[in-house]
Design a protein around this motif. Sequence first.
Motif, PDB file in Angstrom:
ATOM      1  N   ILE A   1       0.845  -1.202   0.000  1.00 44.68           N
ATOM      2  CA  ILE A   1       0.000   0.000   0.000  1.00 44.68           C
ATOM      3  C   ILE A   1       0.877   1.247   0.000  1.00 44.68           C
ATOM      4  N   THR A   2       1.906   1.235   0.850  1.00 47.53           N
ATOM      5  CA  THR A   2       2.824   2.376   0.913  1.00 47.53           C
ATOM      6  C   THR A   2       3.494   2.611  -0.437  1.00 47.53           C
ATOM      7  N   ALA A   3       4.061   1.553  -0.996  1.00 52.04           N
ATOM      8  CA  ALA A   3       4.756   1.687  -2.280  1.00 52.04           C
ATOM      9  C   ALA A   3       3.809   2.115  -3.390  1.00 52.04           C
ATOM     10  N   GLY A   4       2.634   1.492  -3.452  1.00 46.03           N
ATOM     11  CA  GLY A   4       1.684   1.798  -4.519  1.00 46.03           C
ATOM     12  C   GLY A   4       1.212   3.236  -4.486  1.00 46.03           C
ATOM     13  N   LEU A   5       0.925   3.747  -3.287  1.00 48.87           N
ATOM     14  CA  LEU A   5       0.432   5.118  -3.181  1.00 48.87           C
ATOM     15  C   LEU A   5       1.537   6.139  -3.461  1.00 48.87           C
ATOM     16  N   VAL A   6       2.743   5.850  -2.987  1.00 48.11           N
ATOM     17  CA  VAL A   6       3.864   6.762  -3.255  1.00 48.11           C
ATOM     18  C   VAL A   6       4.135   6.839  -4.752  1.00 48.11           C
ATOM     19  N   ILE A   7       4.136   5.691  -5.419  1.00 42.79           N
ATOM     20  CA  ILE A   7       4.359   5.662  -6.871  1.00 42.79           C
ATOM     21  C   ILE A   7       3.237   6.390  -7.612  1.00 42.79           C
ATOM     22  N   ALA A   8       2.033   6.327  -7.040  1.00 45.34           N
ATOM     23  CA  ALA A   8       0.883   7.002  -7.673  1.00 45.34           C
ATOM     24  C   ALA A   8       0.882   8.504  -7.442  1.00 45.34           C
TER      25      ALA A   8
ATOM     26  N   TYR B   1       1.032  10.091  -4.250  1.00 45.94           N
ATOM     27  CA  TYR B   1       0.592  10.529  -2.927  1.00 45.94           C
ATOM     28  C   TYR B   1       1.804  10.747  -2.018  1.00 45.94           C
ATOM     29  N   SER B   2       1.619  11.550  -0.996  1.00 49.95           N
ATOM     30  CA  SER B   2       2.713  11.824  -0.067  1.00 49.95           C
ATOM     31  C   SER B   2       2.979  10.609   0.814  1.00 49.95           C
ATOM     32  N   TRP B   3       4.163  10.589   1.397  1.00 53.25           N
ATOM     33  CA  TRP B   3       4.494   9.496   2.307  1.00 53.25           C
ATOM     34  C   TRP B   3       3.589   9.495   3.536  1.00 53.25           C
ATOM     35  N   GLY B   4       3.154  10.680   3.952  1.00 54.25           N
ATOM     36  CA  GLY B   4       2.248  10.758   5.090  1.00 54.25           C
ATOM     37  C   GLY B   4       0.923  10.076   4.808  1.00 54.25           C
ATOM     38  N   VAL B   5       0.365  10.347   3.643  1.00 54.70           N
ATOM     39  CA  VAL B   5      -0.895   9.714   3.250  1.00 54.70           C
ATOM     40  C   VAL B   5      -0.704   8.208   3.068  1.00 54.70           C
ATOM     41  N   ALA B   6       0.384   7.842   2.391  1.00 56.82           N
ATOM     42  CA  ALA B   6       0.629   6.427   2.097  1.00 56.82           C
ATOM     43  C   ALA B   6       0.790   5.615   3.376  1.00 56.82           C
ATOM     44  N   THR B   7       1.603   6.108   4.299  1.00 56.02           N
ATOM     45  CA  THR B   7       1.833   5.350   5.534  1.00 56.02           C
ATOM     46  C   THR B   7       0.597   5.375   6.431  1.00 56.02           C
ATOM     47  N   GLY B   8      -0.153   6.484   6.389  1.00 58.57           N
ATOM     48  CA  GLY B   8      -1.373   6.550   7.189  1.00 58.57           C
ATOM     49  C   GLY B   8      -2.401   5.527   6.747  1.00 58.57           C
ATOM     50  N   LEU B   9      -2.599   5.401   5.428  1.00 58.94           N
ATOM     51  CA  LEU B   9      -3.553   4.422   4.910  1.00 58.94           C
ATOM     52  C   LEU B   9      -3.064   2.994   5.110  1.00 58.94           C
TER      53      LEU B   9
ATOM     54  N   SER C   1       7.195  -6.807  -7.843  1.00 56.22           N
ATOM     55  CA  SER C   1       7.736  -5.795  -6.952  1.00 56.22           C
ATOM     56  C   SER C   1       7.563  -4.413  -7.566  1.00 56.22           C
ATOM     57  N   MET C   2       7.583  -3.394  -6.713  1.00 54.63           N
ATOM     58  CA  MET C   2       7.401  -2.016  -7.159  1.00 54.63           C
ATOM     59  C   MET C   2       8.527  -1.164  -6.578  1.00 54.63           C
ATOM     60  N   GLY C   3       9.363  -0.608  -7.450  1.00 57.19           N
ATOM     61  CA  GLY C   3      10.462   0.228  -6.995  1.00 57.19           C
ATOM     62  C   GLY C   3       9.987   1.617  -6.602  1.00 57.19           C
ATOM     63  N   ILE C   4      10.563   2.162  -5.539  1.00 60.66           N
ATOM     64  CA  ILE C   4      10.223   3.504  -5.054  1.00 60.66           C
ATOM     65  C   ILE C   4      11.401   4.426  -5.333  1.00 60.66           C
ATOM     66  N   ASN C   5      11.165   5.479  -6.100  1.00 59.47           N
ATOM     67  CA  ASN C   5      12.255   6.387  -6.476  1.00 59.47           C
ATOM     68  C   ASN C   5      12.608   7.383  -5.383  1.00 59.47           C
ATOM     69  N   GLN C   6      11.630   7.725  -4.566  1.00 63.89           N
ATOM     70  CA  GLN C   6      11.899   8.692  -3.507  1.00 63.89           C
ATOM     71  C   GLN C   6      11.531   8.101  -2.155  1.00 63.89           C
ATOM     72  N   VAL C   7      12.378   8.390  -1.185  1.00 62.81           N
ATOM     73  CA  VAL C   7      12.106   7.931   0.178  1.00 62.81           C
ATOM     74  C   VAL C   7      11.560   9.118   0.961  1.00 62.81           C
ATOM     75  N   GLY C   8      10.688   8.830   1.895  1.00 61.77           N
ATOM     76  CA  GLY C   8       9.998   9.895   2.607  1.00 61.77           C
ATOM     77  C   GLY C   8      10.614  10.263   3.930  1.00 61.77           C
ATOM     78  N   TYR C   9       9.759  10.835   4.782  1.00 66.32           N
ATOM     79  CA  TYR C   9      10.208  11.365   6.065  1.00 66.32           C
ATOM     80  C   TYR C   9      10.788  10.289   6.982  1.00 66.32           C
ATOM     81  N   LEU C  10      10.422   9.030   6.755  1.00 65.35           N
ATOM     82  CA  LEU C  10      10.915   7.962   7.618  1.00 65.35           C
ATOM     83  C   LEU C  10      12.385   7.645   7.382  1.00 65.35           C
ATOM     84  N   GLN C  11      12.947   8.120   6.293  1.00 57.96           N
ATOM     85  CA  GLN C  11      14.348   7.846   5.997  1.00 57.96           C
ATOM     86  C   GLN C  11      15.266   8.387   7.090  1.00 57.96           C
ATOM     87  N   VAL C  12      14.835   9.438   7.767  1.00 54.01           N
ATOM     88  CA  VAL C  12      15.663  10.012   8.827  1.00 54.01           C
ATOM     89  C   VAL C  12      15.913   9.000   9.940  1.00 54.01           C
TER      90      VAL C  12
END
Length: 312
Positions: free
Chosen positions: A76-83, A85-93, A139-150
Amino acid sequence: MSLERAFSTFGLPAILMIAFLVFTGLSDSFLTATNLEGMILSFAISAFMFLGLTWIFAIGEMDVSFVAVAALANMITAGLVIAGYSWGVATGLAMLAAFVIGLFNGVLIAKLGLPSLVTTIATGGMASALAAAIGKGSSMGINQVGYLQVLFDVKFGIISLLVILITALIVLCWYVQERLTLGHYIFAMATNSRAAREAGIPTARITILLCIFASLCSGAAGILLAVQLSSGQPSIAQSLFLDGLTAVLLGGTMLKIGKPNILGTIVGVAIIAVLIRGGALLGWSDASFSIIKGVLLLFGVSIVVWTGRKPE
C-alpha cells in the motif's frame, strides 16, 4: 537452583553467546562495523514485528497473519507513493489497513468465538491476495524515500535512531507486561480464560486490543521495510514467518517457561539474527537456515507443550 530454573534463566542467553562467539571465530567479517550494523537493524525490525505476536500467543491464541499484514502495508505504501501521494498519506492508509485487519481478527476471535488459527489464516490469505493485486504480483520500486528515511540516516556509531526508538518501545512493552495490571491479565487469560472472565477481567476487550496491536506492529514493520529496501514487495515478509513463530515460542522457554514473554522473544530474535548473519557469511544455504529454524521452533513448542501438561 533446579535444572529447569537454571535453563529458564540462562539457557537462551547462553545459546546466544555461544552462537556469537562461534561465528566470531569462524568468520573475520562477523565483527566488522558493516555486518554488526546490518545485523542490529534486521534484529530491530524483526523484534518490532514480533512484539504484538508475543502477547497474542501469551493469551493462548495464535496469529499467522502477521507477515501478510506486513506485506499489505508494504505494498500500500509503495503503490500510493508511486501514484503520487505523499508518504504521510501512504503510511497513514497502510496503518489504517493494518488496524482494520487487527480489529477484524479480534472481533471474530473474541466476540464470535472463532478459532484464532483459522481466523488468521483466512485474514492473512486475504491480505496476501490484496498485496499481490496492488503490484500485479510484481515488486514495485520507489524512487523517492519519505520522512521515515531520517530514522535510518541518523546514527550514533552503528546504532540508528530507528533502533533506539524500537528499543524504547521494547522496554515499554516489558514494563507493561511485568509491572502493570494488563500484563497480569495477559498471563491469567492463558492459564484459564474462563476463570479470568468470571473474575471480572475484560478478556474480550483485551483480546481485541492485542490483535490490533499485533497488526499495527506488523504493518509498521512492513512500512519500514519499504523505506529500507526502497521498494514494495508482495512477499517481502515471507521469510519472517518462521522467524516469528520460532522467536516467540523459543522465547517462551525463558524466564516464564511455557509462557511467551517480551524478553524471551527479544533474545529469540537475537539468536535468529546472529544465525542468519553468521550463516550468510559462511555460505549457508536457505535450506540450512530453514532446518535450523525448524529445529529451534520444535524445541520451543516441545517445552511449551510439556510445561502445559505438567501438574501444578
